[in-house]
Design a protein around this motif. Structure first.
Motif, PDB file in Angstrom:
ATOM      1  N   VAL A  78     -22.166 -80.949 102.747  1.00 53.38           N
ATOM      2  CA  VAL A  78     -23.627 -80.809 103.005  1.00 53.38           C
ATOM      3  C   VAL A  78     -23.908 -79.802 104.135  1.00 53.38           C
ATOM      4  O   VAL A  78     -25.017 -79.563 104.519  1.00 53.38           O
ATOM      5  N   LEU A 118     -31.498 -83.469 106.901  1.00 52.48           N
ATOM      6  CA  LEU A 118     -30.928 -83.271 105.489  1.00 52.48           C
ATOM      7  C   LEU A 118     -32.075 -83.291 104.664  1.00 52.48           C
ATOM      8  O   LEU A 118     -32.156 -82.559 103.315  1.00 52.48           O
ATOM      9  N   GLU A 119     -33.277 -83.722 104.810  1.00 55.07           N
ATOM     10  CA  GLU A 119     -34.398 -83.775 104.061  1.00 55.07           C
ATOM     11  C   GLU A 119     -35.084 -82.263 103.886  1.00 55.07           C
ATOM     12  O   GLU A 119     -35.371 -81.900 102.642  1.00 55.07           O
ATOM     13  N   GLN A 151     -33.228 -79.692 104.136  1.00 52.21           N
ATOM     14  CA  GLN A 151     -32.061 -78.946 103.248  1.00 52.21           C
ATOM     15  C   GLN A 151     -32.184 -79.478 101.743  1.00 52.21           C
ATOM     16  O   GLN A 151     -32.027 -78.591 100.973  1.00 52.21           O
ATOM     17  N   ARG A 152     -32.804 -80.492 101.412  1.00 54.67           N
ATOM     18  CA  ARG A 152     -32.863 -80.762 100.131  1.00 54.67           C
ATOM     19  C   ARG A 152     -34.194 -80.191  99.486  1.00 54.67           C
ATOM     20  O   ARG A 152     -33.875 -79.871  98.610  1.00 54.67           O
ATOM     21  N   ASP A 160     -34.968 -77.104 100.696  1.00 55.50           N
ATOM     22  CA  ASP A 160     -34.164 -75.872 100.331  1.00 55.50           C
ATOM     23  C   ASP A 160     -33.532 -75.822  98.953  1.00 55.50           C
ATOM     24  O   ASP A 160     -33.781 -74.965  98.098  1.00 55.50           O
ATOM     25  N   ILE A 161     -32.577 -76.878  98.669  1.00 53.42           N
ATOM     26  CA  ILE A 161     -32.024 -76.972  97.437  1.00 53.42           C
ATOM     27  C   ILE A 161     -32.985 -76.959  96.350  1.00 53.42           C
ATOM     28  O   ILE A 161     -32.782 -76.394  95.430  1.00 53.42           O
ATOM     29  N   ASP A 162     -33.965 -77.998  96.447  1.00 53.04           N
ATOM     30  CA  ASP A 162     -34.694 -78.218  95.400  1.00 53.04           C
ATOM     31  C   ASP A 162     -35.473 -76.469  94.774  1.00 53.04           C
ATOM     32  O   ASP A 162     -35.624 -76.185  93.846  1.00 53.04           O
ATOM     33  N   GLU A 163     -35.869 -75.986  95.874  1.00 51.38           N
ATOM     34  CA  GLU A 163     -36.467 -74.499  95.757  1.00 51.38           C
ATOM     35  C   GLU A 163     -35.575 -73.624  95.120  1.00 51.38           C
ATOM     36  O   GLU A 163     -35.820 -72.728  94.207  1.00 51.38           O
ATOM     37  N   SER A 164     -34.298 -73.808  95.622  1.00 53.43           N
ATOM     38  CA  SER A 164     -33.293 -72.682  95.152  1.00 53.43           C
ATOM     39  C   SER A 164     -32.973 -73.046  93.750  1.00 53.43           C
ATOM     40  O   SER A 164     -32.899 -72.183  92.845  1.00 53.43           O
ATOM     41  N   ILE A 165     -33.008 -74.305  93.403  1.00 52.30           N
ATOM     42  CA  ILE A 165     -32.755 -74.810  91.801  1.00 52.30           C
ATOM     43  C   ILE A 165     -34.033 -74.297  90.928  1.00 52.30           C
ATOM     44  O   ILE A 165     -33.650 -73.719  89.995  1.00 52.30           O
ATOM     45  N   GLU A 212     -35.778 -71.773  91.690  1.00 51.67           N
ATOM     46  CA  GLU A 212     -35.835 -70.301  91.301  1.00 51.67           C
ATOM     47  C   GLU A 212     -34.950 -70.083  90.334  1.00 51.67           C
ATOM     48  O   GLU A 212     -34.948 -69.080  89.643  1.00 51.67           O
ATOM     49  N   ARG A 220     -32.798 -68.782 102.819  1.00 55.87           N
ATOM     50  CA  ARG A 220     -32.532 -70.060 102.365  1.00 55.87           C
ATOM     51  C   ARG A 220     -31.354 -70.232 101.610  1.00 55.87           C
ATOM     52  O   ARG A 220     -30.830 -71.159 101.732  1.00 55.87           O
ATOM     53  N   VAL A 255     -28.552 -73.204 102.577  1.00 61.30           N
ATOM     54  CA  VAL A 255     -28.035 -74.146 101.550  1.00 61.30           C
ATOM     55  C   VAL A 255     -26.571 -74.112 101.502  1.00 61.30           C
ATOM     56  O   VAL A 255     -25.612 -74.855 100.497  1.00 61.30           O
ATOM     57  N   TYR A 292     -30.160 -60.350  90.263  1.00 63.19           N
ATOM     58  CA  TYR A 292     -31.488 -60.592  90.022  1.00 63.19           C
ATOM     59  C   TYR A 292     -32.102 -58.948  89.795  1.00 63.19           C
ATOM     60  O   TYR A 292     -32.842 -58.862  88.822  1.00 63.19           O
ATOM     61  N   LEU A 326     -25.413 -76.451  93.012  1.00 61.90           N
ATOM     62  CA  LEU A 326     -26.761 -77.017  93.782  1.00 61.90           C
ATOM     63  C   LEU A 326     -26.971 -78.616  93.428  1.00 61.90           C
ATOM     64  O   LEU A 326     -27.303 -79.411  94.309  1.00 61.90           O
ATOM     65  N   GLN A 348     -24.499 -80.572  94.903  1.00 64.87           N
ATOM     66  CA  GLN A 348     -24.644 -80.821  96.622  1.00 64.87           C
ATOM     67  C   GLN A 348     -26.268 -81.702  96.922  1.00 64.87           C
ATOM     68  O   GLN A 348     -26.142 -82.245  97.703  1.00 64.87           O
ATOM     69  N   ILE A 361     -26.353 -84.819  99.431  1.00 63.44           N
ATOM     70  CA  ILE A 361     -27.559 -84.744 100.345  1.00 63.44           C
ATOM     71  C   ILE A 361     -28.176 -86.347 100.155  1.00 63.44           C
ATOM     72  O   ILE A 361     -28.152 -86.974 101.152  1.00 63.44           O
ATOM     73  N   ILE A 382     -28.051 -88.887 103.190  1.00 65.22           N
ATOM     74  CA  ILE A 382     -29.469 -89.608 103.465  1.00 65.22           C
ATOM     75  C   ILE A 382     -29.530 -91.245 103.669  1.00 65.22           C
ATOM     76  O   ILE A 382     -29.879 -91.791 104.352  1.00 65.22           O
TER      77      ILE A 382
END
Lengths: 145, 145
Positions: free
Chosen positions: A58, A96-97, A99-100, A102-107, A109, B54, B58, B72, B96, B99, B103, B107
DNA sequence: GCCTCCGTTTACGCGAACGTCAAGAAGAGT
DNA sequence: ACTCTTCTTGACGTTCGCGTAAACGGAGGC
């Protein structure tokens, strides 16, 4: 209960090299016992190693991981110590939250990008992939802001 | 629309140093235009920078980020290219999500540790913090396995 | 003209997290 | 006794992601 592990066993089980385990020992993250020269890892060492490896995954540095581990089994269990630990734990949780998120947004996208690729492939290969909603003119870069 | 940014503006907005931006350019992640010697960043550069930062948060390496960015806006938009992109995107998503699981587990563990600290503090400082369920004999290390 | 920013390039440095020899100890099997 | 295998301790090497000077180039204000 009192099960122990050789360095080789642990490396195979955890997917790391022996160099890594010795490095963690140098850094004070692990303190296996010795039988002569050989290292003998206990269940506790194994549990700590699992925490270390997950921490690494992580994105924690070894120094951060050591700090957390130190908080876990500090000898001094006074009020001040617990207050300090509490604060540190809370900080880590907040980080960590974030970062989570960020990960959700990356996923999200990447899923969008994947859907666009699927769509393209469906259009140009209509009988192989089930066709989907026709999309045209989608941008190559995600929108700014 | 055609808004542009100086290097200083971008660093302030994104919280990075100019060295970082130049480094990203050296690595092929950004390609701002030039006005003489000075770099002129476009909206697109800014959007890419946001993705880069970002990605960094991550845990992606700059090489990985470059690969994604290349996917992209690849010039070659043939079927093979899209298939390749699709696969790469899918791989990243899987990684991800793993990961994210790490996380979430971290948490959860930290929250447990925090709760234990709170409990201790409640017991030893009963009139300040609202008392909670009395817990005793909790282990200092999280359970193995 | 000179100062002060803001910008540039080149290039060496650095901490983190190991990788990678080198050289040897110690036990297990034949 | 000899060979394997697994282990040990140094200690130097490597990659990544920048930090940090050093030295210089315009542009604007006084």
């Amino acid at each position: 209960m009192g099960r122990t592990y050789s360095i080789r066993q642990l490396t195979k089980e955890m997917g790391v090299t022996s160099r890594t385990l010795r490095h963690y020992e140098d850094e004070g993250l692990l303190t296996p016992e010795r039988q002569g020269l050989a290292r003998i890892y206990s269940q506790r060492d194994r549990a700590r190693l699992q925490l270390i490896l997950r921490g690494r995954r992580v994105g924690f540095s070894l120094a951060e991981i050591r700090e957390i581990l130190d908080l876990y089994n500090s000898e001094d269990h006074g009020v001040a110590q617990f207050q300090h630990s509490r604060k540190k734990f809370a900080e880590r949780i907040v980080a960590l939250e974030a970062q989570r998120k960020d990960i959700d947004e990356s996923i999200a996208e990447l899923k969008l990008a994947l859907a666009r690729a699927d769509n393209f492939l469906a259009e140009h290969h209509a009988e192989q992939n089930p066709p989907r909603v026709k999309m045209t003119g989608y941008s190559v870069m995600p929108a700014a802001e």
